[in-house]
Design a protein around this motif. Structure first.
Motif, short mmCIF file in Angstrom:
data_model
loop_
_atom_site.label_atom_id
_atom_site.label_comp_id
_atom_site.label_asym_id
_atom_site.label_seq_id
_atom_site.Cartn_x
_atom_site.Cartn_y
_atom_site.Cartn_z
N ARG A 1 38.40 -151.60 -7.50
CA ARG A 1 39.24 -150.59 -6.85
C ARG A 1 38.72 -150.27 -5.46
O ARG A 1 39.50 -150.18 -4.49
N ALA A 2 37.41 -150.13 -5.32
CA ALA A 2 36.85 -149.83 -4.00
C ALA A 2 37.04 -151.01 -3.05
O ALA A 2 37.30 -150.82 -1.86
N ALA A 3 36.94 -152.23 -3.58
CA ALA A 3 37.08 -153.41 -2.72
C ALA A 3 38.49 -153.55 -2.17
O ALA A 3 38.68 -153.97 -1.02
N LEU A 4 39.50 -153.19 -2.97
CA LEU A 4 40.88 -153.32 -2.51
C LEU A 4 41.33 -152.14 -1.67
O LEU A 4 42.15 -152.28 -0.77
N GLY A 5 40.86 -150.95 -2.01
CA GLY A 5 41.17 -149.77 -1.21
C GLY A 5 42.58 -149.26 -1.35
O GLY A 5 43.06 -148.51 -0.49
N VAL A 6 43.27 -149.64 -2.44
CA VAL A 6 44.63 -149.14 -2.70
C VAL A 6 44.70 -148.77 -4.19
O VAL A 6 43.97 -149.33 -5.01
N PRO A 7 45.59 -147.82 -4.56
CA PRO A 7 45.73 -147.48 -5.98
C PRO A 7 46.20 -148.68 -6.80
O PRO A 7 47.09 -149.42 -6.39
N ILE A 8 45.58 -148.87 -7.97
CA ILE A 8 45.91 -149.98 -8.85
C ILE A 8 46.55 -149.43 -10.12
O ILE A 8 45.99 -148.55 -10.78
N ALA A 9 47.72 -149.95 -10.47
CA ALA A 9 48.42 -149.48 -11.67
C ALA A 9 47.96 -150.20 -12.92
O ALA A 9 47.98 -149.63 -14.02
N GLU A 10 47.54 -151.46 -12.78
CA GLU A 10 47.19 -152.28 -13.95
C GLU A 10 46.32 -153.43 -13.48
O GLU A 10 46.46 -153.91 -12.34
N VAL A 11 45.43 -153.88 -14.35
CA VAL A 11 44.57 -155.02 -14.03
C VAL A 11 44.69 -156.04 -15.16
O VAL A 11 44.68 -155.69 -16.34
N ARG A 12 44.80 -157.30 -14.78
CA ARG A 12 44.78 -158.40 -15.73
C ARG A 12 43.81 -159.46 -15.21
O ARG A 12 43.41 -159.44 -14.04
N ALA A 13 43.47 -160.41 -16.08
CA ALA A 13 42.52 -161.45 -15.68
C ALA A 13 42.76 -162.72 -16.46
O ALA A 13 43.19 -162.69 -17.62
N ASN A 14 42.53 -163.86 -15.81
CA ASN A 14 42.36 -165.12 -16.51
C ASN A 14 41.00 -165.67 -16.09
O ASN A 14 40.19 -164.96 -15.51
N ASP A 15 40.72 -166.93 -16.39
CA ASP A 15 39.38 -167.44 -16.13
C ASP A 15 39.04 -167.48 -14.65
O ASP A 15 37.87 -167.40 -14.28
N ALA A 16 40.05 -167.61 -13.80
CA ALA A 16 39.79 -167.82 -12.37
C ALA A 16 40.00 -166.59 -11.51
O ALA A 16 39.39 -166.48 -10.44
N GLN A 17 40.85 -165.66 -11.93
CA GLN A 17 41.29 -164.61 -11.02
C GLN A 17 41.47 -163.27 -11.73
O GLN A 17 41.77 -163.22 -12.93
N TYR A 18 41.30 -162.19 -10.96
CA TYR A 18 41.76 -160.87 -11.35
C TYR A 18 43.12 -160.63 -10.71
O TYR A 18 43.36 -161.04 -9.56
N PHE A 19 44.00 -159.95 -11.44
CA PHE A 19 45.33 -159.61 -10.95
C PHE A 19 45.47 -158.10 -10.93
O PHE A 19 45.39 -157.45 -11.98
#
Length: 261
Positions: free
Chosen positions: A131-149
Motif C-alpha cells: 500500500r505504501a509503495a503504490l500510494g493509492v487506496p487499494i480495494a482488493e489484492v490478489r496474487a499469482n506466482d509472478a505478480q500482485y494485483f
C-alpha cells in the motif's frame, strides 16, 4: 551470417505506441550466450527468436537480463511477423515455447491473436509495503506466482499511481499490476516490474491471463476491451473461453531488415 529482423510495436495500430519488440528468425538455434548478447544489443524489453520446427514454430524470449518462458507482447509481435509478413497463407499455427505452447491466429480486422491458458490470481492479504509503495487506496489484492494485483476504485486512480520502485523491489513477486473499471472500456491496468528492468511495462500481455478471468467474473461477461494506461498506451481485445484467454491486438511495423553476426 545475416538473420531477418523485424521491430514492431505490439497492441497498437501506430508506431511509438504499445510495447516494442524485436523478432528475429533463425534456421537453427544459436548458442544461448549469443542469443542473450543480441537481446542486449537491441536494448529493448524483449527480443523474440523464431525457428521453424516441422509444421509448427519454436519461440524463445530474451530480455537484456536473461531468458523468460513467456512474453505476451513479443508473442503477438511474432504472430504478426509469421502470419502477416512471412506466411500470409497461414491463418493460424502453434508456437512452442519453453514451458508450453501457444496458439496464434490472424483476424479479419487486421489484428492478430494469441491464446494461452488462464492464470487466475487468488485473493490474498496485502503484503507488507504494498500500500505504501503504490500510494493509492487499494480495494482488493490478489496474487499469482509472478505478480500482485491491486484492484483500485477508478480509472483515474490507476492513471495517477506513481509507485515507489525501490519499495516494489522489496516485494516477493516480480511484478505489481494495478487495475480498475474503465471509463470508456471494460477495464484498465498498468504494470510495474522493476525487478525485470521494467519500471513500467508499456503493455503486459501475460498479466491479462489473470486480469481477464477476474474481470470476466466481476463483470459477468467473457469478452472485454481493455486499455493499458502506460505513457505509450495499449489496447487489447480479450476473451475467456473455458480455461484459456485469447488476447488480440494490432501490431505496427517500425523497422525491417537483417542483423549481421
Amino acid at each position: 551470417m545475416k538473420l531477418p529482423m523485424f521491430h514492431l510495436d505490439a497492441f497498437t495500430g501506430t508506431v511509438f505506441g504499445g510495447n516494442p519488440a524485436v523478432v528475429i528468425c533463425v534456421e537453427e538455434w544459436l548458442p544461448d550466450a549469443l542469443l542473450a548478447a543480441i537481446a542486449v544489443e537491441h536494448n529493448i524489453s524483449t527480443t523474440a527468436f523464431l525457428r521453424k520446427d516441422g509444421d509448427a514454430y519454436e519461440i524463445r524470449y530474451f530480455m537484456p537480463i536473461g531468458e523468460l518462458s513467456l512474453v505476451g507482447h513479443a508473442s503477438l509481435a511474432a504472430a504478426h511477423v509469421l502470419l502477416r509478413l512471412l506466411r500470409p497463407d497461414l491463418a493460424s499455427t502453434t508456437l512452442r515455447r519453453r514451458g508450453g505452447a501457444l496458439h496464434v491466429s490472424k483476424l479479419d480486422n487486421g489484428s492478430s491473436a494469441i491464446t494461452l491458458p488462464a492464470s487466475p490470481a487468488q485473493p490474498c492479504s496485502a503484503p507488507a509495503g504494498l500500500r505504501a509503495a503504490l500510494g493509492v487506496p487499494i480495494a482488493e489484492v490478489r496474487a499469482n506466482d509472478a505478480q500482485y494485483f491491486a484492484v483500485l476504485d477508478s480509472q483515474s486512480a490507476v492513471a495517477r499511481t506513481t509507485p515507489d520502485m525501490d519499495a516494489l523491489m522489496q516485494l516477493d513477486r516480480d511484478g505489481v499490476i494495478v487495475t480498475a473499471p474503465g471509463d470508456d472500456c471494460d477495464f484498465v491496468s498498468r504494470a510495474f516490474a522493476p525487478k525485470e528492468g521494467l519500471p513500467e511495462d508499456p503493455v503486459c500481455g501475460s498479466a491479462h491471463l489473470a486480469l481477464v478471468p477476474y474481470w470476466s467474473e466481476r463483470l459477468v461477461r467473457t469478452e472485454h476491451r481493455a486499455l493499458q494506461l502506460s505513457p505509450r498506451g495499449g489496447e487489447l481485445h480479450c476473451a475467456l473461453t473455458g480455461g484459456e484467454v485469447r488476447l488480440a491486438g494490432r501490431c505496427a511495423l517500425y523497422m525491417e531488415g537483417a542483423i549481421t553476426i
